[in-house]
Design a protein around this motif. Structure first.
Motif, mmCIF file in Angstrom:
data_model
loop_
_atom_site.group_PDB
_atom_site.id
_atom_site.type_symbol
_atom_site.label_atom_id
_atom_site.label_comp_id
_atom_site.label_asym_id
_atom_site.label_seq_id
_atom_site.Cartn_x
_atom_site.Cartn_y
_atom_site.Cartn_z
ATOM 1 N N MET A 144 123.631 -10.227 82.858
ATOM 2 C CA MET A 144 123.416 -8.833 83.233
ATOM 3 C C MET A 144 121.976 -8.414 82.925
ATOM 4 O O MET A 144 121.323 -7.751 83.727
ATOM 5 C CB MET A 144 124.395 -7.920 82.486
ATOM 6 N N ALA A 145 121.500 -8.813 81.744
ATOM 7 C CA ALA A 145 120.148 -8.421 81.338
ATOM 8 C C ALA A 145 119.100 -8.990 82.293
ATOM 9 O O ALA A 145 118.024 -8.420 82.443
ATOM 10 C CB ALA A 145 119.864 -8.875 79.906
ATOM 11 N N LEU A 146 119.407 -10.117 82.920
ATOM 12 C CA LEU A 146 118.462 -10.705 83.867
ATOM 13 C C LEU A 146 118.570 -10.064 85.259
ATOM 14 O O LEU A 146 117.839 -10.415 86.173
ATOM 15 C CB LEU A 146 118.706 -12.213 83.996
ATOM 16 N N GLY A 147 119.515 -9.138 85.399
ATOM 17 C CA GLY A 147 119.677 -8.449 86.679
ATOM 18 C C GLY A 147 120.448 -9.263 87.701
ATOM 19 O O GLY A 147 120.348 -9.012 88.901
ATOM 20 N N ARG A 180 117.141 -3.504 85.503
ATOM 21 C CA ARG A 180 117.274 -4.618 84.558
ATOM 22 C C ARG A 180 116.303 -5.751 84.875
ATOM 23 O O ARG A 180 115.869 -6.475 83.984
ATOM 24 C CB ARG A 180 118.698 -5.158 84.589
ATOM 25 N N ARG A 238 120.049 -1.653 73.432
ATOM 26 C CA ARG A 238 120.954 -2.047 74.511
ATOM 27 C C ARG A 238 121.195 -0.913 75.504
ATOM 28 O O ARG A 238 121.639 -1.164 76.625
ATOM 29 C CB ARG A 238 122.279 -2.543 73.929
ATOM 30 N N ASN A 285 118.535 -1.088 78.620
ATOM 31 C CA ASN A 285 118.846 -1.825 79.855
ATOM 32 C C ASN A 285 120.323 -1.702 80.237
ATOM 33 O O ASN A 285 120.862 -2.517 80.974
ATOM 34 C CB ASN A 285 118.409 -3.285 79.767
ATOM 35 N N VAL A 286 120.953 -0.662 79.688
ATOM 36 C CA VAL A 286 122.319 -0.285 80.064
ATOM 37 C C VAL A 286 123.343 -1.398 79.812
ATOM 38 O O VAL A 286 124.332 -1.525 80.526
ATOM 39 C CB VAL A 286 122.432 0.210 81.535
ATOM 40 N N LEU A 287 123.103 -2.229 78.797
ATOM 41 C CA LEU A 287 124.193 -3.089 78.337
ATOM 42 C C LEU A 287 125.221 -2.203 77.640
ATOM 43 O O LEU A 287 126.391 -2.525 77.562
ATOM 44 C CB LEU A 287 123.686 -4.175 77.391
#
Lengths: 240, 219
Positions: free
Chosen positions: B124-127, A76, A45, A48-50
């Protein structure tokens, strides 16, 4: 493609990741394994900077995402992620789950996005579910849609966070098969998994983590037949 | 027993007019409350600590003091300071709107926070940027929690609106008082107006139930 240097992550006083150093080459498939709570998912995580790293650096395509002011959204968009619990958008049909992000953040037409979505759904064997809502799908189908949704952004790297851990046993295979064929197609991937057989078969490299550290890194044949560290041998004895 | 409903008949149009007076300012107050409340809810889920603290304080003031006090404060006390002679109508929509916004902000905040954290992470993960994420992914799901609670708030507001009678605003409630005093017959007037409130609230309740059923359908 990914380079990680001296990565640290703390939640309050608890140090979850300590001094992680590694890299992932283009086209490489890396399996991250280790006991629960060893920091595998947190590490993933961070990529992708979660989770934002407490210290250290992570470069994606030469861009340091710990640098202040870096465009995290852009990074991301290059990194697809698949979660243990799928996290499909329940109020959108399968098709919209796949097309929403590309239509929102990429410069594609509706037609292009939908054509691409059709292709992806047929590649995961779910063409007939295009107009279904996620709640009507089985766990295995949901996860395959989630993989297709991540791929719809045409990422350069895919992160899998225990993609089969929430599935009924008879659905694990259909999801692993999709991930395997993706690996064969040359996608760069990092997979956190408890499926040792899968890790052995698909990964180019195993990263074994424990207590927030990388304890051992090796090729799968080497790792599973003659792990160097006691900790890894001990772990393998319990899970194999 | 000394009951004679025929006595109030000449006053029925006068009392019925109160329905529109009450509905009029309640609807305006609901609209004000909804917009300000939505804004405060966004502040509450933001990351700016000072703003969040102010929003929490605002909410606690309106929830921590009697509504009748807030109303009388706006109508009687504020003019003393500002020198502006505020009308009962303006006092009513201001007090009820601001008071309602405090409750609405809590309803919306709780509704948004009840949406699975994974939804946010997936977006968020999808940008996907913050705004489209909130509008297209989080809020549609939050609506399921928000709408039924919001309906309850509207029902409460409709009933509580009767308090404006204390600042001499000629709403439904005040008209019952006037008629009662005029005829020396309070029972008939209050029963009549009470029935009207009851019907209005029941209609809102049914509306809320229908809404809830519709929302459940997409599950």
């Amino acid at each position: 493609m990914i380079k990680v240097e001296n990565l640290h992550k703390s939640f309050g006083d608890i140090e979850v990741l300590q001094n992680i150093n590694t890299s992932i080459e283009k086209g490489e498939v890396v399996a991250i394994i280790g006991p629960s709570g060893s920091g595998k998912s947190t590490f993933l995580r961070c990529i992708n900077v979660l989770e934002s790293p407490t210290a250290g650096h992570i470069w994606v395509d030469g861009e340091d995402l710990t640098e202040p002011g870096v465009n995290i959204l852009n990074i991301r968009q290059k990194i697809g992620m698949v979660f243990q619990h799928f996290h499909l958008f329940p109020h959108m049909k399968v098709l919209d789950n796949l097309t929403y992000a590309p239509l929102t953040v990429k410069d594609v037409s509706k037609l292009e996005a939908e054509t691409h979505a059709h292709e992806l759904l047929s590649s995961v064997g779910l063409s007939d579910k295009i107009d279904a809502y996620p709640n009507s799908l089985s766990g295995g189908q949901k996860q395959r849609v989630a993989i297709a949704r991540a791929l719809a952004m045409e990422p350069e790297l895919m992160l899998f966070d225990e993609p089969t851990s929430a599935l009924d046993p008879e659905m694990v295979k259909e999801v692993l098969d999709v991930i395997k064929s993706l690996a064969k197609s040359g996608m760069t991937m990092a997979v956190v998994t408890h499926e040792m057989g899968f890790a052995r078969e698909v990964a180019d490299r195993i990263i074994f983590m424990d207590y927030g550290k990388i304890v051992e890194e090796a090729k799968p044949e080497e790792f599973f037949s003659s792990a160097k560290t006691d900790r890894a041998r001990d772990f393998l004895e319990k899970v194999l | 027993m000394n009951l004679d409903f025929s006595q109030i008949v000449p006053y029925i149009p006068f009392m019925l007019e109160g329905i529109w007076v009450t509905l009029g300012f309640v609807i305006i107050a609901i609209v004000i409350g909804f917009f300000i409340g939505s804004f405060i809810a966004l502040v509450k889920i933001s990351h700016i600590k000072v703003l969040r603290w102010i929003a929490d304080f605002y909410t606690s003031v309106f929830r921590g003091t009697p509504l009748i006090l807030q109303l009388m404060f706006v109508y009687y006390a504020v003019p003393q300071v500002l020198g502006y002679d505020i009308s009962p109508f303006l006092s009513a929509i201001l007090t009820f709107g601001l008071n309602s916004s405090a409750y609405v902000s809590e309803i919306i905040r709780a509704g948004i926070e009840a949406v699975d954290k994974g939804q946010r992470e997936a977006a968020m993960a999808l940008g996907i940027p913050y705004r489209p994420m909130m509008i297209k992914i989080i809020l549609p799901q939050a609506m399921k929690n928000i709408l039924p609670a919001l309906m309850n708030e509207f029902i409460t507001l409709t009933k509580e609106s009767a308090i404006v009678s204390v600042i001499n605003y000629l709403d439904l409630m005040r008209r019952a008082q006037v008629v009662g005093a005029e005829l020396y017959r309070n029972f008939e007037a209050y029963i009549f107006v009470g029935a009207i409130y009851y019907v209005m609230v029941m209609m809102l309740t049914v509306l809320g139930k229908l809404l809830e059923r519709r929302l459940k359908k997409s599950d």
